[in-house]
Motif scaffolding. Sequence first.
Motif, PDB file in Angstrom:
ATOM      1  N   VAL A  90       0.722 -22.774 -25.172  1.00 39.21           N
ATOM      2  CA  VAL A  90       0.898 -22.511 -23.622  1.00 39.21           C
ATOM      3  C   VAL A  90       0.887 -21.111 -23.249  1.00 39.21           C
ATOM      4  CG1 VAL A  90       2.754 -22.829 -22.032  1.00 39.21           C
ATOM      5  CG2 VAL A  90       2.586 -24.443 -24.126  1.00 39.21           C
ATOM      6  N   ALA A  91       0.007 -20.993 -22.303  1.00 38.01           N
ATOM      7  CA  ALA A  91      -0.369 -19.554 -21.752  1.00 38.01           C
ATOM      8  C   ALA A  91      -0.580 -19.762 -20.154  1.00 38.01           C
ATOM      9  CB  ALA A  91      -1.519 -18.957 -22.388  1.00 38.01           C
ATOM     10  N   SER A  92      -0.667 -18.558 -19.594  1.00 37.74           N
ATOM     11  CA  SER A  92      -0.485 -18.722 -18.276  1.00 37.74           C
ATOM     12  C   SER A  92      -2.040 -19.040 -17.586  1.00 37.74           C
ATOM     13  CB  SER A  92      -0.318 -17.153 -17.560  1.00 37.74           C
ATOM     14  OG  SER A  92      -1.349 -16.199 -18.120  1.00 37.74           O
ATOM     15  N   ASN A  93      -2.982 -18.858 -18.661  1.00 39.36           N
ATOM     16  CA  ASN A  93      -4.399 -19.155 -18.009  1.00 39.36           C
ATOM     17  C   ASN A  93      -4.743 -20.495 -17.259  1.00 39.36           C
ATOM     18  OD1 ASN A  93      -4.192 -17.548 -20.366  1.00 39.36           O
ATOM     19  ND2 ASN A  93      -6.543 -17.341 -20.474  1.00 39.36           N
ATOM     20  N   PRO A  94      -4.179 -21.626 -17.805  1.00 37.65           N
ATOM     21  CA  PRO A  94      -4.077 -22.685 -16.721  1.00 37.65           C
ATOM     22  C   PRO A  94      -3.864 -22.736 -15.226  1.00 37.65           C
ATOM     23  CG  PRO A  94      -3.443 -23.351 -18.848  1.00 37.65           C
ATOM     24  CD  PRO A  94      -3.342 -22.002 -18.765  1.00 37.65           C
ATOM     25  N   GLY A  95      -2.957 -21.807 -15.111  1.00 32.96           N
ATOM     26  CA  GLY A  95      -2.373 -21.322 -13.780  1.00 32.96           C
ATOM     27  C   GLY A  95      -3.638 -20.859 -12.818  1.00 32.96           C
ATOM     28  N   GLN A  96      -4.490 -20.210 -13.357  1.00 33.06           N
ATOM     29  CA  GLN A  96      -5.727 -19.793 -12.722  1.00 33.06           C
ATOM     30  C   GLN A  96      -6.878 -20.823 -12.563  1.00 33.06           C
ATOM     31  OE1 GLN A  96      -7.616 -16.072 -13.604  1.00 33.06           O
ATOM     32  NE2 GLN A  96      -5.723 -14.962 -13.983  1.00 33.06           N
ATOM     33  N   CYS A  97      -6.586 -21.817 -13.195  1.00 32.13           N
ATOM     34  CA  CYS A  97      -7.422 -23.248 -12.891  1.00 32.13           C
ATOM     35  C   CYS A  97      -6.981 -23.502 -11.620  1.00 32.13           C
ATOM     36  CB  CYS A  97      -7.421 -24.085 -14.181  1.00 32.13           C
ATOM     37  SG  CYS A  97      -8.014 -23.514 -15.709  1.00 32.13           S
ATOM     38  N   LEU A  98      -5.867 -23.708 -11.325  1.00 34.46           N
ATOM     39  CA  LEU A  98      -5.249 -24.244  -9.968  1.00 34.46           C
ATOM     40  C   LEU A  98      -5.886 -23.323  -9.056  1.00 34.46           C
ATOM     41  CD1 LEU A  98      -1.504 -24.849 -10.528  1.00 34.46           C
ATOM     42  CD2 LEU A  98      -3.211 -26.432 -10.396  1.00 34.46           C
ATOM     43  N   TRP A  99      -6.190 -21.988  -9.028  1.00 33.55           N
ATOM     44  CA  TRP A  99      -6.869 -21.019  -8.036  1.00 33.55           C
ATOM     45  C   TRP A  99      -8.152 -21.712  -7.686  1.00 33.55           C
ATOM     46  CZ3 TRP A  99     -10.139 -17.168  -9.436  1.00 33.55           C
ATOM     47  CH2 TRP A  99     -10.984 -16.350  -8.201  1.00 33.55           C
ATOM     48  N   SER A 100      -8.892 -21.895  -8.996  1.00 33.11           N
ATOM     49  CA  SER A 100     -10.266 -22.381  -9.074  1.00 33.11           C
ATOM     50  C   SER A 100     -10.492 -23.898  -8.451  1.00 33.11           C
ATOM     51  CB  SER A 100     -10.875 -22.196 -10.363  1.00 33.11           C
ATOM     52  OG  SER A 100     -10.811 -20.988 -10.878  1.00 33.11           O
ATOM     53  N   GLY A 101      -9.487 -24.766  -8.417  1.00 30.17           N
ATOM     54  CA  GLY A 101      -9.728 -26.000  -7.994  1.00 30.17           C
ATOM     55  C   GLY A 101     -10.031 -26.871  -8.811  1.00 30.17           C
ATOM     56  N   ILE A 102     -10.123 -26.675 -10.091  1.00 32.16           N
ATOM     57  CA  ILE A 102     -10.921 -27.536 -11.208  1.00 32.16           C
ATOM     58  C   ILE A 102      -9.627 -28.672 -11.550  1.00 32.16           C
ATOM     59  CG2 ILE A 102     -10.365 -26.184 -13.047  1.00 32.16           C
ATOM     60  CD1 ILE A 102     -13.404 -26.961 -13.892  1.00 32.16           C
ATOM     61  N   VAL A 103      -8.486 -28.727 -11.014  1.00 33.10           N
ATOM     62  CA  VAL A 103      -7.535 -29.305 -11.595  1.00 33.10           C
ATOM     63  C   VAL A 103      -7.263 -30.709 -10.556  1.00 33.10           C
ATOM     64  CG1 VAL A 103      -5.009 -29.414 -12.186  1.00 33.10           C
ATOM     65  CG2 VAL A 103      -6.229 -27.567 -12.686  1.00 33.10           C
ATOM     66  N   PRO A 104      -7.061 -32.086 -10.997  1.00 29.16           N
ATOM     67  CA  PRO A 104      -6.892 -33.062 -10.140  1.00 29.16           C
ATOM     68  C   PRO A 104      -5.542 -32.930  -9.538  1.00 29.16           C
ATOM     69  CG  PRO A 104      -7.722 -33.703 -12.239  1.00 29.16           C
ATOM     70  CD  PRO A 104      -7.356 -32.296 -12.471  1.00 29.16           C
ATOM     71  N   ARG A 105      -5.503 -33.458  -8.103  1.00 26.13           N
ATOM     72  CA  ARG A 105      -4.189 -33.202  -7.617  1.00 26.13           C
ATOM     73  C   ARG A 105      -3.048 -34.018  -8.349  1.00 26.13           C
ATOM     74  NH1 ARG A 105      -4.486 -31.940  -2.190  1.00 26.13           N
ATOM     75  NH2 ARG A 105      -6.414 -31.604  -1.383  1.00 26.13           N
ATOM     76  N   ASP A 106      -3.278 -34.983  -9.072  1.00 26.57           N
ATOM     77  CA  ASP A 106      -2.091 -35.830  -9.785  1.00 26.57           C
ATOM     78  C   ASP A 106      -1.732 -35.049 -11.159  1.00 26.57           C
ATOM     79  OD1 ASP A 106      -4.624 -36.178 -11.335  1.00 26.57           O
ATOM     80  OD2 ASP A 106      -4.022 -38.284 -11.752  1.00 26.57           O
ATOM     81  N   ARG A 107      -2.544 -33.848 -11.435  1.00 22.14           N
ATOM     82  CA  ARG A 107      -1.673 -33.125 -12.596  1.00 22.14           C
ATOM     83  C   ARG A 107      -1.514 -31.561 -12.389  1.00 22.14           C
ATOM     84  NH1 ARG A 107      -7.184 -34.242 -16.797  1.00 22.14           N
ATOM     85  NH2 ARG A 107      -6.607 -36.412 -17.408  1.00 22.14           N
ATOM     86  N   ALA A 108      -1.693 -31.320 -10.971  1.00 17.52           N
ATOM     87  CA  ALA A 108      -1.337 -29.953 -10.589  1.00 17.52           C
ATOM     88  C   ALA A 108       0.266 -29.893 -10.606  1.00 17.52           C
ATOM     89  CB  ALA A 108      -1.601 -29.820  -9.026  1.00 17.52           C
ATOM     90  N   GLU A 109       1.150 -30.826 -10.256  1.00 17.78           N
ATOM     91  CA  GLU A 109       2.325 -30.826 -10.433  1.00 17.78           C
ATOM     92  C   GLU A 109       2.976 -30.534 -11.804  1.00 17.78           C
ATOM     93  OE1 GLU A 109       6.639 -33.053  -9.075  1.00 17.78           O
ATOM     94  OE2 GLU A 109       4.497 -33.952  -8.700  1.00 17.78           O
ATOM     95  N   LYS A 110       2.250 -30.973 -12.812  1.00 16.72           N
ATOM     96  CA  LYS A 110       2.482 -30.771 -14.194  1.00 16.72           C
ATOM     97  C   LYS A 110       2.190 -29.567 -14.560  1.00 16.72           C
ATOM     98  CE  LYS A 110       1.988 -35.892 -15.495  1.00 16.72           C
ATOM     99  NZ  LYS A 110       1.223 -36.551 -16.594  1.00 16.72           N
ATOM    100  N   VAL A 111       1.301 -29.032 -14.115  1.00 15.99           N
ATOM    101  CA  VAL A 111       0.925 -27.549 -14.568  1.00 15.99           C
ATOM    102  C   VAL A 111       1.812 -26.681 -13.855  1.00 15.99           C
ATOM    103  CG1 VAL A 111      -1.120 -25.795 -14.234  1.00 15.99           C
ATOM    104  CG2 VAL A 111      -1.766 -28.170 -14.728  1.00 15.99           C
ATOM    105  N   VAL A 112       2.214 -26.912 -12.621  1.00 20.43           N
ATOM    106  CA  VAL A 112       3.246 -25.909 -12.149  1.00 20.43           C
ATOM    107  C   VAL A 112       4.492 -26.109 -12.635  1.00 20.43           C
ATOM    108  CG1 VAL A 112       4.588 -25.520  -9.749  1.00 20.43           C
ATOM    109  CG2 VAL A 112       2.021 -26.230  -9.472  1.00 20.43           C
ATOM    110  N   ARG A 113       5.094 -27.165 -13.082  1.00 15.10           N
ATOM    111  CA  ARG A 113       6.431 -27.259 -13.490  1.00 15.10           C
ATOM    112  C   ARG A 113       6.282 -26.797 -14.820  1.00 15.10           C
ATOM    113  NH1 ARG A 113       8.136 -27.866  -8.947  1.00 15.10           N
ATOM    114  NH2 ARG A 113       8.016 -29.843  -8.116  1.00 15.10           N
ATOM    115  N   ARG A 114       5.535 -26.870 -15.832  1.00 15.92           N
ATOM    116  CA  ARG A 114       5.257 -26.255 -17.091  1.00 15.92           C
ATOM    117  C   ARG A 114       5.325 -24.767 -16.981  1.00 15.92           C
ATOM    118  NH1 ARG A 114       6.714 -24.642 -20.427  1.00 15.92           N
ATOM    119  NH2 ARG A 114       6.114 -24.926 -22.909  1.00 15.92           N
TER     120      ARG A 114
END
Length: 729
Positions: free
Chosen positions: A522-546
Motif C-alpha cells: 500500500v503506497a501513495s502511487n494509486p492516488g496519482q492514478c485518480l489524477w490521470s483518470g484511469i480509475v473507474p468511478r465505482d473504484r475511486a471511493e475505495k482508493v480515496v478511503r484507503r
Amino acid sequence: MSSAGRAGSKRIGFEVAVGPRRLTINQANAFLTTEPDGQINWPSHHGLYFFDTRLISSWALYANGTSWQLLNSAAVDFFACRIFLANRRFPTEHGDIAERTLGLSVSRSLEGGLHEDFDITNHNQNAICFNLEIAMRCDFADLFEVKSGHIVRRGRIETTWSQSESKLSTEYTNQDFKRKVILRAGRSDSDPVYANGRLSFEVRLEPKASWHSCLMYELVAGDVIAKPPRACASNFAETEVAKRVENWRSNVLKLRTDNEQFQALYDQAIADMACLRYPVSGETHTEFLPAAGVPWFVAMFGRDSLIASLQNALVHPDFARATLKALAGFQATETDDYRDAEPGKIMHELRLGELAHFHLVPHTPYYGTADATMLYLIVLHNAWRCTGARDLVEQHLSTAERCLEWIDKYGDRDGDGFQEYQTRSSAGYENQGWKDAGEAVVYPDGSLVKGPKALCELQGYVYDAWLRMAEIYDMLGNPRRAGALRDKAADLFRRFNETFWDEASGFYAYALDGEKTKVLSVASNPGQCLWSGIVPRDRAEKVVRRLMQADMWSGWGIRTLSMRNPSFNPHSYQNGSVWPHDNGIIAMGFRRYGFAEEAIQIADDVSHAGSYFALHRVPELYAGTARGPNNFPVQYLGANVPQAWAAGSNFHFLQTILGLVPDAPNGKLYVDPKLPEWLPRLELVDLRIGKQVFHLQFSRRGERTEWDVLHGPADAVVSRSFTTGNALA
C-alpha cells in the motif's frame, strides 16, 4: 478548519519555525550555502558552487586570529543575505579588545558572480588597530562527489596573488576542464595583503568610526565568465537581478485572501519559483525553466521541470514554454545504454561538472526516467489549454510524435501493453519513477523489488497522455490519429483495471514486478492514478478511503508508504515520508472524482504543515510522523529548500479548491469553487487564460461558494463541474 486542523493548531504567542540550520542564496547557475554565521566549515557540504563545481570549500573570518560571534543572519532575498557579527575578546599589541565592542556586518549578493561587503563599527571608547583575516580554500570538487562525501582530486590547483591589483586567482585544470575563481578587493578603506592562505586587512578605527571593504568574486567555468555586481550587496534591491525578479513577480498570478497563513504560503511559493528560475538560451533572449531545488538540484531536469511547469500553468505559463523547448533540444536520438537513452525519450537530468565532462557519470544528459516522456505530452497539452497557442503545439509536434513512438517501442519493454523500466547502465538508477530512491519499491514483506517494474502511475500517465494528444490531433484536423489514440487509451483502461486491481484489498497494486506479479504494497502511487483518470468511478471511493486510513494519512498529508509495511520509516526519503507535490497531485485526483472534502483536507494538511517551516516555505519532503495536538511537522534532513515541486503544490491546492479548468482555445475558464471554512474569501489577480486577463473574487456564503468577475470578460468564466473523472486540466 477540520478537527485534525484544530488539533494541530499553534498556540497563541508561540511560533515554531522548523528548518535546516544553513544560510543559502542562489541565482542562475551559482549557489552559496554556509553555516548561519556565513562561514564554510571543512569538511561539510557547504560552499560556493558554480556549474556543478564547488569553487570555495572553506571560508572563515577572524580578528587577529580569533573567530567572530554570530548575532543574527538571514537571507533578505533568494540571491542576497546579511550576517551580523560581534567580536569575541581578542588581544592586540595595545591591549585586549573587549567582547562585543566591534560590530561587523557581512552582506552578500549573487548576480552572476558574488559581491561581498564588510562593514565594521568601533564601539570602543579608544582607537583600535587589528587585522581582519579571511581564510579561504578551493577544492573544485564535483557536486556529486561532495554530496557522496567521497572526493577525488584529479587535476591541478594554482593560486596567484597580485598586490598591485589586489587580486587573488585560484584555478583548477584537468586536461580541458577548467574552473576558476577570481577575487578582487575594491572600495576598501585599507589595502589587503595575502599570505599563508589568508587575505588580511589592517583595520584602524577611531571611536565610533566605521570601516568598509568590498570583495568581488568572479566565477569562471570554461568559457563562461560570471562577473559580480558592482553595487554593494547592502543595496541588493537596486541590482539588475532584483529588478528582473520584480518584473517577473508583477506578471505572475497574484492571490489575495484574509487567511494570513494561506497568503504567506502562496507568496513564499511565488518567491521560491522566482528563486528557481534556471536560465536557458532562447532565440532572442534568455528564457527560464524551473530548476528542481536548492542546493543539490540547481540544474535542468525532465520530470521535475515538467511537473513544476504543470503546477505553474495558471501562475506563470512561460515556464512550460521554456521547459518544452529546452527538453525537446535534448530528446534522445539514439540508443545509449550507459545513459539509459533510446530514440524519442525525454531526459532526466543534465549536469555540467567534471564527472559529467569526462563521462564518469551518465548525466550528459542522463535519461533514466520512466515518466518524463509521458509528462512532456501532458505539459504540452496543458500549455495549449492555458495559452490557446496553436503555434506552440505545432512547434513541438514532431517531438511529441517521437515521444508517442518511444512509449510504444521502448516504454513497453516486453510488448505486454504496460510501461516498464529497468536500467541498462552500470551507473543507472534502479528506480526510475518519481520515487527514485534505490529502496523505494518494496513488496508487502518489506523486501526490495528488483528487475523490470511496471509502476501503476506510469500506466495512468500514458492513458492521460494519449487522451490529451487525441484532443490535440482533433484540433489539428487529424481525427483518424485522434481516434486511434482514444482506442488505445480505452484498451489500456480496460487492461489496467483487470491487471492492477486487487479485489481482496480493494486497492491497486503498487506495481507489477519482472514476473508480472502484483506488488500489493500500500503506497501513495494509486492516488496519482485518480489524477490521470484511469480509475473507474465505482473504484475511486475505495482508493480515496484507503489513502485516508491512519496508516497512510498522517494528518500532515498522505505518506508515501503504509505504516504497516515492514520497511516503513517516517524519516526515510520515500518509504513513509510526506511529499507535498505528491499530495497536490492526489488532491487533484480526489477532486476530479467528486471527493472535494477529502481533497480540501489534504490541502489543509500540507498548508498547515508548511506554516510551521521557516518563512512558511514548504520543503521537498518532511517526516511521516502523525499529527497531534501538541506537535509539529519534523524536517527531513537533506531536503531541498526551496524546491520546485514543493512550492508548486500550493498552486495545485489552489486549483483544486477553486476547480479551475482553462480552455483558452475556446476562450473559456471553467470554475467549480468550494471554499472551506478556513478559507472563506480570496481573489485572483492577473489570471491569464490565452490573451484574456481576469480578476476573480470568490466568497463563501454558508455552504455555497459564490464568484464574481471583477475584471475581464464575464461571459468567458463559466460554471462547470470539476467532477469529471478525467484529468484534462
